[in-house]
Motif scaffolding. Structure first.
Motif, PDB file in Angstrom:
ATOM      1  N   SER A   4       0.904  -1.120   0.194  1.00 39.97           N
ATOM      2  CA  SER A   4      -0.151  -0.149   0.073  1.00 39.97           C
ATOM      3  C   SER A   4       0.718   1.167   0.074  1.00 39.97           C
ATOM      4  O   SER A   4       0.486   2.231  -0.494  1.00 39.97           O
ATOM      5  N   GLU A   5       2.107   1.258   0.261  1.00 41.99           N
ATOM      6  CA  GLU A   5       2.970   2.318   0.558  1.00 41.99           C
ATOM      7  C   GLU A   5       3.468   2.608  -0.995  1.00 41.99           C
ATOM      8  O   GLU A   5       3.959   3.755  -0.997  1.00 41.99           O
ATOM      9  N   LYS A   6       3.604   1.621  -1.741  1.00 40.88           N
ATOM     10  CA  LYS A   6       4.087   1.640  -3.090  1.00 40.88           C
ATOM     11  C   LYS A   6       2.907   2.129  -4.258  1.00 40.88           C
ATOM     12  O   LYS A   6       3.485   2.958  -5.019  1.00 40.88           O
ATOM     13  N   ILE A   7       1.800   2.117  -3.838  1.00 41.64           N
ATOM     14  CA  ILE A   7       0.703   2.649  -4.648  1.00 41.64           C
ATOM     15  C   ILE A   7       0.422   4.016  -4.712  1.00 41.64           C
ATOM     16  O   ILE A   7       0.251   4.411  -3.556  1.00 41.64           O
ATOM     17  N   GLU A   8       0.368   4.578  -5.629  1.00 45.59           N
ATOM     18  CA  GLU A   8       0.139   5.864  -5.645  1.00 45.59           C
ATOM     19  C   GLU A   8      -1.471   6.072  -6.289  1.00 45.59           C
ATOM     20  O   GLU A   8      -1.754   6.146  -7.419  1.00 45.59           O
ATOM     21  N   ALA A   9      -2.351   6.470  -5.401  1.00 47.38           N
ATOM     22  CA  ALA A   9      -3.700   6.658  -5.680  1.00 47.38           C
ATOM     23  C   ALA A   9      -3.899   8.055  -5.881  1.00 47.38           C
ATOM     24  O   ALA A   9      -3.757   8.638  -4.748  1.00 47.38           O
ATOM     25  N   LEU A  10      -4.567   8.564  -6.750  1.00 46.09           N
ATOM     26  CA  LEU A  10      -5.108  10.009  -6.972  1.00 46.09           C
ATOM     27  C   LEU A  10      -6.577  10.070  -6.986  1.00 46.09           C
ATOM     28  O   LEU A  10      -7.243   9.437  -7.574  1.00 46.09           O
ATOM     29  N   SER A  15      -5.513  14.840  -5.923  1.00 44.20           N
ATOM     30  CA  SER A  15      -4.715  14.603  -4.605  1.00 44.20           C
ATOM     31  C   SER A  15      -4.362  13.528  -4.151  1.00 44.20           C
ATOM     32  O   SER A  15      -5.283  12.335  -4.520  1.00 44.20           O
ATOM     33  N   PRO A  16      -3.368  13.110  -3.608  1.00 46.05           N
ATOM     34  CA  PRO A  16      -2.785  11.850  -3.306  1.00 46.05           C
ATOM     35  C   PRO A  16      -3.763  11.215  -2.168  1.00 46.05           C
ATOM     36  O   PRO A  16      -4.108  11.862  -1.288  1.00 46.05           O
ATOM     37  N   GLU A  18      -3.842   8.302   0.472  1.00 47.47           N
ATOM     38  CA  GLU A  18      -3.146   7.414   1.463  1.00 47.47           C
ATOM     39  C   GLU A  18      -3.987   6.700   2.565  1.00 47.47           C
ATOM     40  O   GLU A  18      -4.956   7.095   2.963  1.00 47.47           O
ATOM     41  N   GLU A  39      -3.863  -3.095  -5.780  1.00 47.44           N
ATOM     42  CA  GLU A  39      -3.904  -2.790  -7.339  1.00 47.44           C
ATOM     43  C   GLU A  39      -3.963  -4.162  -8.066  1.00 47.44           C
ATOM     44  O   GLU A  39      -3.532  -5.288  -7.503  1.00 47.44           O
TER      45      GLU A  39
END
Length: 105
Positions: A4-10, A15-16, A18, A39
């Motif tokens: 979950s720390e590697k995934i970039e969700a916008l 806006s990011p 987390e 993902e």
């Protein structure tokens, strides 16, 4: 570092999102805290604690912590729902004959 720390969700506005973010699903107004990001072959998914469901990040917006508290107040506890159903059933067992108020065909 977990996945979950590697995934970039916008979010919808870019806006990011987390784990720990408070977001609103615009279609229903559901508010929840993000508990996981994942993902798969269909893309990125955001898990909300309030529903236990995954949402696409592009249909979510970051919202204020106060909205989460407001939604929590509106929820009904299991005990309150069971109590209501017991009282509802008791009221409706008062001897009403439902066959007299419904049309037969």
């Amino acid at each position: 570092m977990d996945d979950s720390e590697k995934i970039e969700a916008l979010s919808m506005d870019g806006s990011p999102i987390e784990v720990g973010s408070v977001v609103r699903y615009l279609n229903t107004g559901t508010v929840g805290r993000v508990t996981d990001l994942t993902e798969d072959e269909e893309g990125i998914w955001v898990l909300l604690d309030s529903t236990g469901l995954f949402y696409k990040p592009e249909v979510l917006v970051i919202t204020d912590e106060s909205e989460l508290k407001g939604e929590m107040k509106e929820r009904t506890s299991v005990e309150a729902a069971e109590s209501y159903m017991r009282s509802y059933n008791a009221e409706n067992e008062a001897g009403y004959d439902i066959g007299q108020v419904t049309g037969g065909g």
